[in-house]
Design an enzyme around this catalytic site. Structure first.
Site, PDB file in Angstrom:
ATOM      1  N   HIS A 270       0.866  -1.175   0.000  1.00 18.25           N
ATOM      2  CA  HIS A 270       0.000   0.000   0.000  1.00 18.25           C
ATOM      3  C   HIS A 270       0.904   1.226   0.000  1.00 18.25           C
ATOM      4  CE1 HIS A 270      -3.039   2.879   1.247  1.00 18.25           C
ATOM      5  NE2 HIS A 270      -3.971   1.953   1.168  1.00 18.25           N
ATOM      6  N   ARG A 290      -6.612  10.221   0.080  1.00 15.85           N
ATOM      7  CA  ARG A 290      -6.419  10.689  -1.303  1.00 15.85           C
ATOM      8  C   ARG A 290      -7.768  10.782  -2.013  1.00 15.85           C
ATOM      9  NH1 ARG A 290      -3.314   6.486  -3.512  1.00 15.85           N
ATOM     10  NH2 ARG A 290      -3.426   5.424  -1.506  1.00 15.85           N
TER      11      ARG A 290
END
Ligand code: FAD
Length: 657
Positions: A270, A290
């Site tokens: 990740h 994000r």
């Protein structure tokens, strides 16, 4: 042999995360006596840690969304290596599984007009993740547990006992799957597991062998069907978002029982884990940051993701800040910001920036949401992140950026299963959730795991129930098999008592640390042939040393012993990862090779299949099944050109994919 606690069920589900609970609910709904066995506390599984949401094309926020778009995104994210039938079932069934959760009592965040709200995530064309703030997994587990309790209450009314037909065995670790060896003609229904040799009568699942973590006492579960739902393998890596129970147990149990694993070279790093302070390194920073507008900058203040948009995604991602920023308010007329590229792309970009000397003081990059939303909005939308940074790093994310870097997060590889029934090639053995392979190809999109758990958890429960219902005879566990399982589990005590020189005895904690370092340094985010060959030598050495692992004390809550048993699984699964990664001479999704930096269409047609051969792991190549023509037709020809060989394209139609 010591006296054993014995239980008999129709279906035993190993694992109480989303996949396990959904499978157990289904097996029970089909009328079968079902047990759920989990090594952690009931309610503590990775599913509860999931933050961002569940991906399902409900079209609540953008009505253009559909299963076809979700299917396309999933295949793109997996770089077309996915099992397309699983991706199809997943995209079609995920909305029903989310709505069904509401009937179990889940409460998702809502849109202004009262529908389930959906948020943006990397690789998803439309806002698609149903969520509850950034604590979605908690709500998912809470509702599934609530459903289990409701079923038990109904059983109490009907049978006078809450646990008459569905019982949870928490803090109970399975160390071995038990098999029988039926006489020819005795085997019962044919199972449609992958790669089965239909000529011979293979051993069938007959149950599972386990120990209670608290007392160390052994337990036998006799059952003709076992569903593996044990999650992933992250604890073999040093920097990881995974917690202690992710030691690849289900992967290893399946291998040792004769099942095959696929796609093991694909491990997801990740892009955003915490990097500072050292004690929390690897803890996840959800992609929702994000998705909700967070931007990535290097130490020079540059929004660097614009420099890393790969050719295959150029038409879908904005190449300048203005367009990227406009996308948040006008997604139909602008391309997405590159911070929302699939995870493998963002992780590689961060890695490259740090390597080029443009990282932060602690070896990460900056992720900033404070300039994009008001403090109130951040606390409302990302409460766990706000709390996590404040408590663990003394950073206020409403006012300052976070420091983030890649962390080992998810394994795309797992037990090879039939897409429709979740059956492995061992009769009676099923797998769902992170322990199963195929669905995500070479890279999983965020949010696609929670939906995967529900879709395939249900199918595994159904598959197991159908299998048991059609059985002509129940498999039996022999005393010899039990005695062997017990000897293996007690070996770490026997090694201490074995009176060998103390210098020959190995400490499980030391071996675990060495294993994590090997996997992190030599089979990590960027891989090289020579390093992986070195890793395999180191793994061989660690395996030899692990035979001498010795633990002190008694069987009553003894973490050293537990780790010694987990190590066996971690070493086997790490070997699968390293061998497959060395074999695949290309870069694709979660597998990035410095010495083979390009994606090679010839490799897209190949799956690497791991089986255990007694001493170690065998890796064989298997051709990928061509995609059904109606699914091929969902893609533009220009897109297929990016992934398929010229030969496939020339063949046209189904043969092309
Ligand atoms: P788990 O939920 O991990 O459950 C595994 C179970 O198996 C546990 O009960 C464990 O005790 C048991 N078990 C393991 N070994 C044994 C054994 N030997 N004997 C008995 N029991 C055993 N995905 C998304 O889609 N959206 C997200 O927002 C998201 N956020 C995430 C955030 C974090 C921090 C992490 C770590 C993951 C996240 N993921 C997310 C991924 C997702 O949570 C997992 O992939 C998913 O929950 C796995 O579910 P599972 O049911 O397969 O396994």
């Amino acid at each position: 042999m010591t006296e054993l606690e014995r239980h008999s069920y129709d279906v035993v589900v190993i694992g109480a995360g989303g996949a396990g609970l959904r499978a157990a609910i289904e097996a029970h709904e089909q009328g079968l006596r079902t047990a759920v066995v989990c090594k952690s506390l009931f309610g503590k599984a990775h599913t509860v840690m999931a933050e961002g949401g569940i991906a399902a094309a409900m079209g609540n926020v953008n009505s253009r969304d559909s299963w076809q778009v979700h299917f396309r995104d999933t295949m793109r994210g997996g770089k077309f290596l996915n099992n397309w039938r699983m991706a199809e079932l997943h995209a079609k069934e995920a909305p029903d599984r989310v709505w069904e959760l509401e009937t179990y009592g889940a409460l998702f965040d809502r849109t202004g007009d009262g529908r389930i709200s959906q948020r943006n995530f990397g690789g998803h064309e439309y806002p698609r993740l149903a969520h509850v703030g950034d604590r979605t997994g908690l709500e998912l587990i809470r509702s599934l547990q609530q459903k289990i309790v409701a079923l038990q209450q109904a059983d109490r009314r009907e049978h006078g006992d809450y646990e008459a037909r569905l019982r949870v065995f928490a803090e109970c670790t399975v160390t071995e799957l038990l098999l029988d060896s039926p006489e020819p003609g005795q085997a019962g229904p044919a199972q449609t597991g992958p790669g089965q040799d239909t000529g011979a009568t293979p051993p069938r699942v007959a149950g599972a062998f386990a120990y209670w973590r608290e007392s160390g006492r052994f337990v036998v579960f006799e059952a003709p069907a076992v569903v593996l739902a044990t999650g992933g393998i992250g604890k073999s890596f040093k920097v990881t978002s995974n917690s202690w129970e992710y030691t690849g147990d289900g992967h290893a149990l399946a291998l040792r029982a004769g099942a095959s694993l696929i796609n093991m070279e694909f491990v997801q790093f990740h892009p955003t884990g915490m990097v500072w302070p050292p004690s929390v390194k690897g803890i996840l920073v959800t992609e929702s940051v994000r998705g909700d507008g967070g931007v990535l900058r290097n130490s020079e203040g540059r929004r660097f993701m614009f420099d890393y948009i790969p050719e295959v995604f150029k038409d879908k991602y904005a190449d300048n800040e203005d367009e990227a920023d406009r996308w948040y308010t006008d997604p139909d007329n602008n391309r997405r910001p590159p911070e929302l590229l699939p995870r493998d792309e963002v992780a590689r970009a961060i890695n490259a920036e740090v390597k080029a000397g443009r990282g932060t003081e602690h070896g990460g990059v900056f992720l900033d949401v404070s300039t994009r939303m008001s403090a109130d909005e951040i606390i409302r939308r990302l409460p766990s992140m706000h709390h996590q940074f404040k408590e663990l790093a003394d950073v206020d994310i409403t006012a300052e950026p976070m420091e983030v870097g890649p962390t080992c997060h998810y394994v795309m590889g797992g037990v090879e299963v039939d897409p429709d029934t979740a059956a492995s090639r061992v009769p009676g053995l099923f797998a769902a959730g992170e322990v199963a392979g195929g669905m995500h190809g070479s890279n999983r999109l965020g949010g696609n795991s929670l939906s995967d758990l529900l879709v395939f958890g249900r199918r595994a429960g159904l598959g197991a129930a159908d299998y048991v219902t059609a059985l002509r005879d129940r498999p039996r566990v022999t005393e010899q098999v039990l005695a062997q399982a017990e000897r293996t589990a007690l070996a770490p005590f026997a090694n201490l008592a074995g009176a060998g020189p103390a210098a020959d005895q190995e400490n499980p904690y030391t071996l675990h640390l060495e294993l994590q370092q090997v996997m992190n340094d030599l089979v990590g985010i960027i891989r090289r042939g020579a390093e992986m060959a070195q890793a395999l030598d180191r793994l061989d050495e660690l395996k030899r040393r692990a035979e001498h692992v010795a633990v002190e004390g008694h069987r009553q809550f003894n973490p050293g012993w537990h780790l010694a048993l987990d190590l066996r699984n971690m070493l086997l699964v790490s070997e699968c990862v390293a061998r497959s990664a060395l074999r695949r001479t290309e870069s694709r999704g979660g597998h990035t090779r410095d010495d083979y930096p390009r994606m090679d269409p010839r490799w897209r047609r190949k799956l690497l299949v791991c089986t255990a051969d007694g001493a170690g792991v065998e890796v064989a190549e298997r051709p990928q099944e061509p995609m059904r023509p109606d699914l091929v037709d969902l893609f533009e020809f220009t897109e297929l050109q990016k992934y398929l060989t010229g030969e496939e394209l020339a063949a046209g139609g189904a043969e092309r994919a």
